[in-house]
Design a protein around this motif. Structure first.
Motif, PDB file in Angstrom:
ATOM      1  N   ALA A 128       1.074  -6.009  -0.977  1.00 16.52           N
ATOM      2  CA  ALA A 128       2.474  -6.099  -0.546  1.00 16.52           C
ATOM      3  C   ALA A 128       3.399  -5.458  -1.575  1.00 16.52           C
ATOM      4  O   ALA A 128       4.375  -4.776  -1.217  1.00 16.52           O
ATOM      5  N   ARG A 129       3.078  -5.659  -2.850  1.00 15.80           N
ATOM      6  CA  ARG A 129       3.906  -5.077  -3.914  1.00 15.80           C
ATOM      7  C   ARG A 129       3.810  -3.547  -3.887  1.00 15.80           C
ATOM      8  O   ARG A 129       4.813  -2.844  -4.017  1.00 15.80           O
ATOM      9  N   ALA A 130       2.583  -3.023  -3.694  1.00 15.29           N
ATOM     10  CA  ALA A 130       2.403  -1.574  -3.619  1.00 15.29           C
ATOM     11  C   ALA A 130       3.071  -1.011  -2.370  1.00 15.29           C
ATOM     12  O   ALA A 130       3.650   0.082  -2.400  1.00 15.29           O
ATOM     13  N   LEU A 131       3.007  -1.751  -1.264  1.00 14.91           N
ATOM     14  CA  LEU A 131       3.620  -1.287  -0.015  1.00 14.91           C
ATOM     15  C   LEU A 131       5.132  -1.144  -0.180  1.00 14.91           C
ATOM     16  O   LEU A 131       5.756  -0.269   0.431  1.00 14.91           O
ATOM     17  N   GLY A 132       5.707  -1.990  -1.034  1.00 15.76           N
ATOM     18  CA  GLY A 132       7.142  -1.898  -1.290  1.00 15.76           C
ATOM     19  C   GLY A 132       7.540  -0.609  -1.978  1.00 15.76           C
ATOM     20  O   GLY A 132       8.707  -0.208  -1.932  1.00 15.76           O
ATOM     21  N   ARG A 133       6.570   0.058  -2.616  1.00 17.41           N
ATOM     22  CA  ARG A 133       6.846   1.324  -3.300  1.00 17.41           C
ATOM     23  C   ARG A 133       6.302   2.516  -2.513  1.00 17.41           C
ATOM     24  O   ARG A 133       6.405   3.659  -2.957  1.00 17.41           O
ATOM     25  N   ALA A 134       5.705   2.238  -1.360  1.00 19.53           N
ATOM     26  CA  ALA A 134       5.104   3.300  -0.550  1.00 19.53           C
ATOM     27  C   ALA A 134       6.183   4.054   0.222  1.00 19.53           C
ATOM     28  O   ALA A 134       7.356   3.673   0.237  1.00 19.53           O
ATOM     29  N   GLY A 135       5.749   5.119   0.885  1.00 23.68           N
ATOM     30  CA  GLY A 135       6.691   5.943   1.634  1.00 23.68           C
ATOM     31  C   GLY A 135       6.462   5.853   3.122  1.00 23.68           C
ATOM     32  O   GLY A 135       6.261   4.762   3.663  1.00 23.68           O
ATOM     33  N   SER A 136       6.447   6.999   3.787  1.00 23.10           N
ATOM     34  CA  SER A 136       6.299   7.024   5.243  1.00 23.10           C
ATOM     35  C   SER A 136       5.177   7.962   5.670  1.00 23.10           C
ATOM     36  O   SER A 136       5.112   8.372   6.823  1.00 23.10           O
ATOM     37  N   GLY A 137       4.271   8.310   4.722  1.00 24.45           N
ATOM     38  CA  GLY A 137       3.158   9.184   5.029  1.00 24.45           C
ATOM     39  C   GLY A 137       2.008   8.436   5.681  1.00 24.45           C
ATOM     40  O   GLY A 137       2.070   7.218   5.902  1.00 24.45           O
TER      41      GLY A 137
END
Length: 406
Positions: A275-284
């Motif tokens: 969840a923490r990594a998803l918060g820094r993810a983009g839209s790819g």
């Protein structure tokens, strides 16, 4: 712990950094690995007599750098190279790269970009990455991918030769080249994880050790490239997927379907990291897949799964990554959100796709839809066909059992 065991443990942890640091000096990953192995041999010879150093990783690094210097001294370019290598030994930063706001000066990052260079075939990139970055032996890689040691060894040797012959620089590329190479790096890590998460062949459905290696590589990459959204997207995806590994198989290694998994045993720490990594993810593509995995992770019960959102996310993924496999996954989500009747035409439309001709999950999904529609004879035939196509023994057993039940 004996000195020999200490050497092995430390080398497993430090080998990637040692190879990466030496490769910056000698500019050849094959030679760098040989020098790192020489340092390992030196430790095996000396540590049983002198004891394990206080900083064993630093000992190995220094020994390897000294050997790199000796090698460079023997080359014709001695005069020009010696000063540069000497500064490296004294831990003085190397000469600056061309000024670029996106430049990342990290040896590990250089190593993984080199190992995943597009000049190599995908299988070679995977083998070389696991060897150099994952610290796996040839035997371990062969066992993980159900191939012979000779085949893996040949792939690694050819990969090193190909990199040397092509004059691939030991560097992190810039601009458009970086984007192209980054996609190759992410693809290799993704493929390694997927082979561990759902083995294509053999007796085991899951190979957790392979997933752990891929997850570790994804975390390293995310730490080294904190401004790249898709890197965090991939890390999030693997964290979420890894959280379920322990519940994907039963006591005898048999597959446990998502609906039947004990969610209390899902790893909450990995879900939190995802969840923490998803918060820094983009839209790819990797970020969208991570969002889908996050939906599953957020559902306390299978019945709580937000299938409408998952179907919508798969619709977005189809636009980013047009693929019959993604379309098939979208059809599954649609079947859960709107019912099997809405999804069956989507699956039937994929029947003529050449890429799915031998893909066992196509008849498996169709069999599931037909079973839910009460068309049991057709469903049984689809499950039997799926069983004949899979190369994984555990999946075959599950599919035949579903066919027999009908």
């Amino acid at each position: 712990m004996s000195a020999a065991q200490a050497v092995e443990a430390v080398f497993r942890i430090e080998s990637a950094r040692i190879i990466a640091s030496v490769a910056r000096v000698v500019r050849d990953v094959g030679i760098a690995e040989e020098i790192a192995q020489d340092a390992l041999v030196a430790a095996l010879e000396q540590w049983p007599r002198t004891g394990v150093p206080d900083r064993p990783g630093a000992w190995l690094m220094t020994t390897a750098k000294h050997r790199a210097i000796d090698l460079v001294r023997r080359k014709e370019t001695y005069a020009r190279k010696l000063a540069e290598v000497g500064r490296s030994l004294e831990d003085v930063p190397p000469p600056a790269e061309p000024a670029d706001p996106q430049d990342i000066d990290d040896d590990l990052l250089r190593l993984i970009f080199t190992a995943c260079h597009p000049v190599l075939a995908t299988e070679a990139r995977i083998a070389l990455t696991l060897r150099l970055m994952g610290g796996l032996t040839t035997q371990e890689i062969a066992r993980a991918f159900l191939t012979s040691e000779a085949t893996v060894a040949q792939r690694i040797v050819r990969a090193k030769r190909a990199l040397a012959k092509a004059g691939v620089p030991f560097e992190v590329p810039y601009g458009a080249d970086r984007d192209a190479r980054l996609s190759s790096v992410l693809e290799v890590i993704y493929l390694v994880f997927n082979e561990g998460y759902a083995a294509t062949a053999g007796d085991d459905l899951v190979r957790p050790a392979l997933c752990e290696d891929a997850l570790r590589l994804a975390r390293v990459l995310a730490a080294l490239m904190p401004e790249e959204p898709e890197v965090h997207g991939l890390a999030a995806l693997l964290e979420f997927q890894a959280s379920r590994i322990a519940t994907r198989t039963g006591p005898a290694g048999e597959p446990v379907l998502l609906a039947d998994q004990n969610r209390a045993r899902w790893n909450r720490m990995l879900i939190h990291r995802g969840a923490r990594a998803l918060g820094r993810a983009g839209s790819g593509p990797y970020s969208v897949q991570a969002a889908i995995a996050g939906c599953h992770a957020a559902a306390v019960r299978y019945e709580d799964t937000d299938w409408s959102r998952i179907a919508a996310l798969y619709g977005r993924l189809v636009q980013l990554l047009p693929s019959p496999v993604v379309e098939l996954n979208r059809a599954v989500a649609v079947s859960m959100a709107e019912g099997p009747q809405a999804a069956l035409p989507l699956v039937d439309a994929l029947a003529g796709e050449p890429a799915l001709r031998a893909y066992h999950l196509l008849p498996s999904v169709r069999g599931d839809l037909l079973e839910r529609l009460g068309r049991t004879e057709e469903a049984r035939a689809e499950f039997e066909r799926a069983a004949s196509l899979t190369r994984n023994a555990q999946e075959r057993t599950l599919l035949l059992a579903r066919a027999a039940r009908l």
